[in-house]
Design an enzyme around this catalytic site. Structure first.
Site, PDB file in Angstrom:
ATOM      1  N   SER A 142      40.456  74.747  28.885  1.00  0.00           N
ATOM      2  CA  SER A 142      40.707  75.066  28.023  1.00  0.00           C
ATOM      3  C   SER A 142      41.344  76.467  27.488  1.00  0.00           C
ATOM      4  O   SER A 142      40.695  76.644  27.793  1.00  0.00           O
ATOM      5  CB  SER A 142      40.766  74.008  27.010  1.00  0.00           C
ATOM      6  N   TYR A 155      33.452  72.288  21.259  1.00  0.00           N
ATOM      7  CA  TYR A 155      35.092  71.634  21.839  1.00  0.00           C
ATOM      8  C   TYR A 155      35.098  72.769  22.985  1.00  0.00           C
ATOM      9  O   TYR A 155      34.751  72.740  24.080  1.00  0.00           O
ATOM     10  CB  TYR A 155      36.085  70.600  21.371  1.00  0.00           C
TER      11      TYR A 155
HETATM   12  P1  NAP Z   1      44.546  62.095  26.773  1.00  0.00           P
HETATM   13  O1  NAP Z   1      46.152  62.206  26.924  1.00  0.00           O
HETATM   14  O2  NAP Z   1      43.888  61.742  25.657  1.00  0.00           O
HETATM   15  O3  NAP Z   1      43.885  61.440  27.654  1.00  0.00           O
HETATM   16  C1  NAP Z   1      42.651  62.170  28.432  1.00  0.00           C
HETATM   17  C2  NAP Z   1      42.284  60.869  29.642  1.00  0.00           C
HETATM   18  O4  NAP Z   1      40.700  60.785  29.533  1.00  0.00           O
HETATM   19  C3  NAP Z   1      42.982  59.508  29.005  1.00  0.00           C
HETATM   20  O5  NAP Z   1      43.419  59.514  30.631  1.00  0.00           O
HETATM   21  C4  NAP Z   1      41.640  58.811  29.295  1.00  0.00           C
HETATM   22  O6  NAP Z   1      42.012  57.345  29.317  1.00  0.00           O
HETATM   23  C5  NAP Z   1      40.402  59.124  29.940  1.00  0.00           C
HETATM   24  N1  NAP Z   1      39.138  59.630  29.363  1.00  0.00           N
HETATM   25  C6  NAP Z   1      38.825  59.822  27.964  1.00  0.00           C
HETATM   26  N2  NAP Z   1      37.258  59.325  28.016  1.00  0.00           N
HETATM   27  C7  NAP Z   1      36.908  58.587  28.784  1.00  0.00           C
HETATM   28  C8  NAP Z   1      35.546  58.372  29.287  1.00  0.00           C
HETATM   29  N3  NAP Z   1      34.710  58.413  27.808  1.00  0.00           N
HETATM   30  N4  NAP Z   1      35.587  58.043  30.903  1.00  0.00           N
HETATM   31  C9  NAP Z   1      37.125  57.682  31.511  1.00  0.00           C
HETATM   32  N5  NAP Z   1      38.012  58.512  30.770  1.00  0.00           N
HETATM   33  C10 NAP Z   1      38.532  58.911  30.074  1.00  0.00           C
HETATM   34  O7  NAP Z   1      43.830  64.003  26.691  1.00  0.00           O
HETATM   35  P2  NAP Z   1      44.864  64.662  27.361  1.00  0.00           P
HETATM   36  O8  NAP Z   1      45.882  65.754  26.770  1.00  0.00           O
HETATM   37  O9  NAP Z   1      45.052  64.787  28.628  1.00  0.00           O
HETATM   38  O10 NAP Z   1      43.513  65.876  28.112  1.00  0.00           O
HETATM   39  C11 NAP Z   1      43.057  65.910  29.668  1.00  0.00           C
HETATM   40  C12 NAP Z   1      42.062  66.916  29.998  1.00  0.00           C
HETATM   41  O11 NAP Z   1      43.144  68.134  29.709  1.00  0.00           O
HETATM   42  C13 NAP Z   1      40.742  67.036  29.045  1.00  0.00           C
HETATM   43  O12 NAP Z   1      40.011  67.437  29.332  1.00  0.00           O
HETATM   44  C14 NAP Z   1      41.146  67.780  28.027  1.00  0.00           C
HETATM   45  O13 NAP Z   1      40.253  68.569  26.871  1.00  0.00           O
HETATM   46  C15 NAP Z   1      41.819  68.647  28.128  1.00  0.00           C
HETATM   47  N6  NAP Z   1      43.266  69.622  27.226  1.00  0.00           N
HETATM   48  C16 NAP Z   1      44.234  69.582  26.322  1.00  0.00           C
HETATM   49  C17 NAP Z   1      44.569  70.157  26.004  1.00  0.00           C
HETATM   50  C18 NAP Z   1      45.949  69.250  24.893  1.00  0.00           C
HETATM   51  O14 NAP Z   1      46.329  70.316  24.727  1.00  0.00           O
HETATM   52  N7  NAP Z   1      46.811  68.085  25.617  1.00  0.00           N
HETATM   53  C19 NAP Z   1      45.054  71.278  25.815  1.00  0.00           C
HETATM   54  C20 NAP Z   1      43.654  71.525  26.401  1.00  0.00           C
HETATM   55  C21 NAP Z   1      43.157  71.635  27.720  1.00  0.00           C
HETATM   56  P3  NAP Z   1      40.618  55.983  28.497  1.00  0.00           P
HETATM   57  O15 NAP Z   1      40.944  55.999  27.536  1.00  0.00           O
HETATM   58  O16 NAP Z   1      41.868  54.714  29.467  1.00  0.00           O
HETATM   59  O17 NAP Z   1      39.230  56.255  29.498  1.00  0.00           O
END
Ligand code: NAP
Length: 268
Positions: A142, A155
């Site tokens: 990130s 985080y």
């Molecule tokens: P999201 O929409 O909340 O998706 C998160 C995913 O991780 C979901 O598929 C969730 O599925 C899974 N997950 C969460 N806890 C889990 C666990 N304990 N075991 C297995 N799977 C788990 O978030 P996203 O934005 O796509 O984020 C994906 C990645 O990008 C993360 O690492 C986040 O830190 C990073 N990121 C996001 C942003 C942003 O602005 N969105 C920015 C920078 C980095 P289930 O609930 O089905 O388990």
């Protein structure tokens, strides 16, 4: 257009958000898929759609990567399935709360998922990739891995770990047929923000990227052979010079004597 078969990509956090878009794009690029997340229903629906649209084999593996036994199951798949050519370490969650308002148990869960699970899955995948002289690891970090003051400190630190670990993986694996890419998204419109405690709809939309654009940019960076891809950074030279400065500084740390500014003055 026929797409050549690329092996299998295992994607964590594939049930929604960034991981689900990776699943879509990688299936269309010719990868079979193993989709990992906790929500089996969402994984099944996505697998059905993608196998129908692309003809690729799409398996699902419901696992809570915060639980050791579930994590071990995914590690075993990575160790034993020689068809796997790509690992996308994407599962993660964040928070916006400052230390004084944050629950330390939640912070520990964050470290377990964002750091420990990502590390163990990488350790499970790498020996096979090296033995076969072929593999790609995409680690989702990130921008707060660099801009630590923006969100919750744990985080940011967990994402700094992902970036630093990725630098080291590049260093160790560059001549062993393994490509490692760290991706540093900025604010991306997913459910991440609802879970973190600040829905993205409440943000200045000028800084929020559509999830499809984020993943397509990250894959364009991968195609260009990048080791670090920051989709929102408009001038790539800014990163190149930051990284050059880091490497120059790294070479200056070791010395047998403390710097003059720290030398103890012995009273006459
Ligand atoms: P999201 O929409 O909340 O998706 C998160 C995913 O991780 C979901 O598929 C969730 O599925 C899974 N997950 C969460 N806890 C889990 C666990 N304990 N075991 C297995 N799977 C788990 O978030 P996203 O934005 O796509 O984020 C994906 C990645 O990008 C993360 O690492 C986040 O830190 C990073 N990121 C996001 C942003 C942003 O602005 N969105 C920015 C920078 C980095 P289930 O609930 O089905 O388990």
């Amino acid at each position: 257009m026929t797409v050549s078969h690329q092996g299998t990509a295992l994607i964590t956090g594939a049930s929604t958000g960034i991981g689900a878009v990776y699943a879509d794009r990688l299936a269309k690029r010719g990868y079979d898929l193993i989709l990992v997340a906790r929500n089996q229903d969402k994984l099944t629906a996505l697998a059905k759609r993608l196998s129908g649209e692309t003809g690729r084999s799409v398996r699902t593996l419901a696992a809570d990567l915060g639980q050791k036994a579930d994590l071990a199951k995914v590690e075993a798949v990575l160790r034993d399935d020689a068809s796997i050519t790509m690992l996308v370490n994407n599962a993660g969650f964040g928070a916006v709360a400052p230390l004084l308002n944050a629950d330390v148990d939640k912070m520990e869960d964050m470290i377990t998922l964002n750091v420990t699970a990502l590390t163990r899955l990488t350790y499970a995948a790498v020996p096979g990739f090296v033995a076969r002289n072929k593999g790609t690891i995409i680690n989702i970090s990130s921008i707060v891995g660099i801009a630590a003051e923006m969100l919750n400190g744990v985080y940011g630190a967990s994402k700094a770990y992902v970036l630093s670990f990725s630098h080291s993986l590049v260093h160790e694996l560059v001549d062993k047929g393994v490509h490692v890419q760290a991706v540093l998204p900025g604010a991306t419109a997913t459910e991440f923000w609802d879970i973190a405690g600040f829905p993205h709809q409440n943000m200045d939309q000028a800084i929020v990227m559509h999830v499809n654009d984020m993943v397509d940019a990250a894959l364009a960076g991968l195609d260009q052979g990048e080791r670090v891809t920051i989709p929102g950074l408009q001038n790539g030279d800014d990163w190149t010079s930051f990284e050059a400065d880091r490497r120059t500084l790294s070479a200056k740390f070791g010395h047998s004597k403390p710097a003059p500014r720290y030398r103890v003055k012995v009273p006459a």
